[in-house]
Design a protein around this motif. Structure first.
Motif, PDB file in Angstrom:
ATOM      1  N   TYR A  51       3.760   7.920  -6.042  1.00 52.82           N
ATOM      2  CA  TYR A  51       2.385   8.249  -5.648  1.00 52.82           C
ATOM      3  C   TYR A  51       2.262   9.734  -5.330  1.00 52.82           C
ATOM      4  N   VAL A  52       3.214  10.268  -4.573  1.00 53.42           N
ATOM      5  CA  VAL A  52       3.182  11.693  -4.217  1.00 53.42           C
ATOM      6  C   VAL A  52       3.207  12.552  -5.482  1.00 53.42           C
ATOM      7  N   GLY A  53       4.010  12.154  -6.454  1.00 52.48           N
ATOM      8  CA  GLY A  53       4.143  12.928  -7.687  1.00 52.48           C
ATOM      9  C   GLY A  53       3.080  12.644  -8.723  1.00 52.48           C
ATOM     10  N   GLY A  54       2.088  11.814  -8.382  1.00 46.96           N
ATOM     11  CA  GLY A  54       0.999  11.541  -9.311  1.00 46.96           C
ATOM     12  C   GLY A  54       1.345  10.564 -10.414  1.00 46.96           C
ATOM     13  N   LYS A  55       2.416   9.797 -10.242  1.00 49.06           N
ATOM     14  CA  LYS A  55       2.837   8.844 -11.268  1.00 49.06           C
ATOM     15  C   LYS A  55       2.192   7.472 -11.103  1.00 49.06           C
ATOM     16  N   THR A  56       1.619   7.202  -9.934  1.00 52.65           N
ATOM     17  CA  THR A  56       0.905   5.950  -9.708  1.00 52.65           C
ATOM     18  C   THR A  56      -0.201   6.201  -8.694  1.00 52.65           C
ATOM     19  N   LEU A  57      -1.188   5.313  -8.677  1.00 52.76           N
ATOM     20  CA  LEU A  57      -2.308   5.453  -7.754  1.00 52.76           C
ATOM     21  C   LEU A  57      -1.950   4.927  -6.375  1.00 52.76           C
ATOM     22  N   ARG A  58      -2.624   5.430  -5.373  1.00 50.86           N
ATOM     23  CA  ARG A  58      -2.365   5.005  -3.992  1.00 50.86           C
ATOM     24  C   ARG A  58      -2.530   3.498  -3.832  1.00 50.86           C
ATOM     25  N   GLY A  59      -3.556   2.943  -4.470  1.00 50.84           N
ATOM     26  CA  GLY A  59      -3.808   1.511  -4.351  1.00 50.84           C
ATOM     27  C   GLY A  59      -2.690   0.644  -4.882  1.00 50.84           C
ATOM     28  N   ASN A  60      -1.876   1.190  -5.799  1.00 48.63           N
ATOM     29  CA  ASN A  60      -0.764   0.418  -6.360  1.00 48.63           C
ATOM     30  C   ASN A  60       0.406   0.270  -5.397  1.00 48.63           C
ATOM     31  N   LEU A  61       0.386   0.996  -4.283  1.00 48.03           N
ATOM     32  CA  LEU A  61       1.460   0.901  -3.303  1.00 48.03           C
ATOM     33  C   LEU A  61       1.414  -0.416  -2.532  1.00 48.03           C
ATOM     34  N   PHE A  62       0.214  -0.988  -2.383  1.00 50.65           N
ATOM     35  CA  PHE A  62       0.052  -2.127  -1.478  1.00 50.65           C
ATOM     36  C   PHE A  62       0.547  -3.424  -2.102  1.00 50.65           C
ATOM     37  N   ILE A  63       1.360  -4.147  -1.311  1.00 48.88           N
ATOM     38  CA  ILE A  63       1.955  -5.407  -1.749  1.00 48.88           C
ATOM     39  C   ILE A  63       0.946  -6.542  -1.636  1.00 48.88           C
ATOM     40  N   VAL A  64       0.111  -6.492  -0.606  1.00 49.24           N
ATOM     41  CA  VAL A  64      -0.903  -7.512  -0.370  1.00 49.24           C
ATOM     42  C   VAL A  64      -2.217  -6.826  -0.008  1.00 49.24           C
ATOM     43  N   GLY A  65      -3.295  -7.582  -0.077  1.00 43.24           N
ATOM     44  CA  GLY A  65      -4.580  -7.071   0.356  1.00 43.24           C
ATOM     45  C   GLY A  65      -4.807  -7.355   1.831  1.00 43.24           C
ATOM     46  N   SER A  66      -5.866  -6.798   2.379  1.00 40.84           N
ATOM     47  CA  SER A  66      -6.139  -6.969   3.811  1.00 40.84           C
ATOM     48  C   SER A  66      -6.491  -8.412   4.160  1.00 40.84           C
ATOM     49  N   ASP A  67      -6.911  -9.222   3.158  1.00 38.24           N
ATOM     50  CA  ASP A  67      -7.265 -10.612   3.435  1.00 38.24           C
ATOM     51  C   ASP A  67      -6.059 -11.543   3.426  1.00 38.24           C
TER      52      ASP A  67
END
Length: 407
Positions: A51-67
């Motif tokens: 994510y820091v290097g621009g290879k993936t989006l921030r949203g792709n870091l999350f394993i689960v959603g808030s629900d």
């Protein structure tokens, strides 16, 4: 007002999440609370350099959603660090004064990155999501990036910085990845890193840091580096303070038995904070990898639910991609292994090295190039499988034939 739960989990990452899933797989009636200092759903720390290097989006870091937590009936107390533990009274005190009572407690609080005594705007560590957000902002427009410490944070981030950025790596040892791979594999990787433009400063360290708009680093060898940002990747320190003040047994990490139980019968520990048995050597260790945290989280959860489950021990298990090269390391990969076997293809760059015990059983493996067989080697170590022979190292076809003969 005190809240009370059957099980409380401190740590919303690999170990804590696996414990939560395991509990809900076996019981919907047990009350569970998740406590974590970060106010966000669980995410993958492994992906933060991408994510820091621009290879993936921030949203792709999350394993689960808030629900996810509400759907599984989990009470969440996020954004509140656990500051005190009263083990005998089964109470946890959070920042802000909230008190949480528990029947069983899992400490999966992870570790913190080692920093430098000197702080400046461009000096960073990478451990939490806020660190990743800050690094992502700093990296944009940076002309030069420097990292100190040649581990699984520094090198991936440098490799994702892009070839147009001047990249420096300062390490105290005489080789890269010295705590991850053996010298032979280290030399192969170093050759690739240098070919990609990395400037390597071995057997060196930062002795002075100054500057305002840009950082000026003075090294022990007398060299000087002018850089836009400095990433400190000198390892991590397990978050043991809570357990230590509560009187639990702590060495490097929180000491756990084969059931992932601490010195208190109703308190368990898992992941980067837990010190348990190494599968190969039997010695106490902290592996610090995602799979170990998952395994320990599951064992701890099952025992908290009343099942009698034991853990045979953890294995080193690291996979990454750096400077366009896939690298995987499984199990015991030290030069003092009784025997090793190596195969290298100079045309493809594919490298395999297995480490064997005195009975010619596979105890570890290093893979450079294509690493799809990392899971296979993990199982071979876990099952104490005998080494099928040199042809096994050459590729999937020969591996399949060799495994068929073993079966």
């Amino acid at each position: 007002m005190e809240q009370n739960f059957d099980i409380v989990i401190i740590g919303n990452s690999a170990a804590g999440m696996q414990a939560l899933r395991t509990i809900r797989r076996h019981s919907r009636s047990v009350s569970v609370a998740m406590v974590d200092r970060e106010n966000c759903p669980a995410y993958s720390r492994v992906l933060t350099p991408y994510y820091v290097g621009g290879k993936t989006l921030r949203g792709n870091l999350f394993i689960v959603g808030s629900d996810f937590y509400e759907h599984h009936g989990i009470a969440t107390i996020l954004g509140h660090a656990a500051v005190e533990l009263d083990a005998e009274r089964h109470r946890l005190i959070l920042a802000g004064g909230t008190t949480v009572g528990f029947g069983q407690l899992l400490i999966a609080a992870g570790a913190e990155a080692r920093g430098l005594e000197v702080t400046a705007e461009g000096v960073c560590t990478l451990r939490h999501l806020a660190d990743a957000d800050r690094l992502e902002r700093l990296l944009k427009g940076a002309r030069s990036v420097t990292a100190v410490g040649a581990g699984l944070v520094s090198i991936p981030l440098l490799s994702h910085a892009g070839p147009e950025v001047e990249r420096h790596l300062v390490i105290g040892s005489d080789r890269v990845f010295s705590r991850v791979v053996d010298p032979e594999a280290s030399a192969i990787l170093e050759e690739r890193f240098l070919a990609d433009g990395l400037v390597l400063h071995k057997r060196d360290d930062i002795v002075n840091l100054s500057g305002t708009d840009r950082l000026e680093l003075s090294l022990a060898t007398g060299k000087r580096i002018v850089t836009d940002m400095l990433l400190v990747g000198k390892g991590v320190v397990p978050n043991t303070d809570l357990a230590l003040r509560a009187g639990l047994e702590v060495r490097e990490g929180i000491v756990t038995d084969e059931r992932c139980r601490t010195s208190h019968p109703h308190i368990f520990a898992a992941g980067d904070v837990a010190e348990g048995k190494d599968f190969v050597t039997g010695e106490p260790t902290i592996q610090g990898n995602w799979l170990t945290a998952v395994e320990q989280g599951e064992i701890a959860a099952l025992n908290m639910l009343g099942f009698d489950c034991t853990y045979e021990g953890s294995l080193k298990n690291n996979t990454t991609e750096v400077f366009g090269v896939d690298v995987a390391v499984v199990g015991y990969c030290r030069d003092d292994a009784p025997r090793t076997a190596t195969a290298r293809d100079p045309f493809t760059g594919r490298f395999r090295k297995v480490f064997l015990d005195g009975r010619d059983r596979i105890i570890g493996a290093t893979m450079i190039g294509e690493t799809n067989d990392a899971g296979l080697y993990y199982q071979l170590v876990r099952t104490r499988a005998p080494f099928p022979g040199p042809t096994f190292l050459r590729g999937t076809g020969t591996q399949a034939a060799a495994l068929a003969r073993l079966a």
